[in-house]
Design a protein around this motif. Sequence first.
Motif, PDB file in Angstrom:
ATOM      1  N   PRO A  93       0.808  -1.232   0.000  1.00 15.61           N
ATOM      2  CA  PRO A  93       0.000   0.000   0.000  1.00 15.61           C
ATOM      3  C   PRO A  93       0.838   1.278   0.000  1.00 15.61           C
ATOM      4  CG  PRO A  93      -0.951  -1.603   1.480  1.00 15.61           C
ATOM      5  CD  PRO A  93       0.400  -2.152   1.063  1.00 15.61           C
ATOM      6  N   SER A  96       0.914   1.872  -3.654  1.00 14.06           N
ATOM      7  CA  SER A  96      -0.322   1.894  -4.450  1.00 14.06           C
ATOM      8  C   SER A  96      -0.870   3.317  -4.524  1.00 14.06           C
ATOM      9  CB  SER A  96      -1.351   0.893  -3.939  1.00 14.06           C
ATOM     10  OG  SER A  96      -1.278   0.688  -2.567  1.00 14.06           O
ATOM     11  N   ARG A 102      -6.273  -0.373  -2.586  1.00  9.77           N
ATOM     12  CA  ARG A 102      -5.227  -0.413  -1.553  1.00  9.77           C
ATOM     13  C   ARG A 102      -4.668   0.975  -1.287  1.00  9.77           C
ATOM     14  NH1 ARG A 102      -2.347  -5.764  -4.097  1.00  9.77           N
ATOM     15  NH2 ARG A 102      -3.561  -7.364  -3.015  1.00  9.77           N
ATOM     16  N   ALA A 106      -5.549   1.064   2.570  1.00 13.48           N
ATOM     17  CA  ALA A 106      -4.592   0.212   3.279  1.00 13.48           C
ATOM     18  C   ALA A 106      -3.282   0.944   3.535  1.00 13.48           C
ATOM     19  CB  ALA A 106      -4.336  -1.058   2.471  1.00 13.48           C
ATOM     20  N   ASN A 112      -3.819  -5.773   3.416  1.00 12.44           N
ATOM     21  CA  ASN A 112      -4.033  -4.976   2.198  1.00 12.44           C
ATOM     22  C   ASN A 112      -5.387  -5.217   1.525  1.00 12.44           C
ATOM     23  OD1 ASN A 112      -3.400  -7.444   1.103  1.00 12.44           O
ATOM     24  ND2 ASN A 112      -1.701  -6.725  -0.167  1.00 12.44           N
TER      25      ASN A 112
END
Length: 136
Positions: A93, A96, A102, A106, A112
């Motif tokens: 994460p 991301s 995510r 997260a 995740n």
Amino acid sequence: MEQTFIMIKPDGVQRGLVGEIISRFEKKGFYLKGLKMMNVDRSFAQTHYADLSAKPFFPGLVEYIISGPVVAMVWEGKNVVVTGRKIIGATNPSDSSPGTIRGDYAIVMGRNVIHGSDSIESARKEIALWFPEGIA
Ligand code: ATP
Ligand code: MG
């Protein structure tokens, strides 16, 4: 038509993200073909992530997946495997992008939120594992 296997992990279910996640795939235009809530046991989780069994994080990953109910889904549509992975975002994460699931929900790899098949071949295997009864 191409299909992929998507699983909302126990943290995603516990945090009330099921509706939001389904909504993102629906709004993109993909078709929900199968859906069920499940509690999986250790050996089932080990089978699902068998390719990662040699990794140091494997025992923790298995404990994570069996820690509560998950939502197993089959989604269908053009390029759904690759596009589904884009909707989900990078494994870590921290990497991301905002706007991905995510990236938005997260912080750490060990929590995740969601799984998505990484290839058409993985999708075929995972759909057979999680939906042995078949989908309509
Ligand atoms: P998933 O298969 O769950 O969709 P992914 O394909 O993005 O994730 P994989 O390499 O298949 O990534 O790893 C499976 C899962 O194992 C990750 O989603 C994450 O929950 C966990 N994981 C992967 N790498 C690590 C790591 N270095 N430390 C802790 N957990 C990890
Ligand atoms: Mg993976």
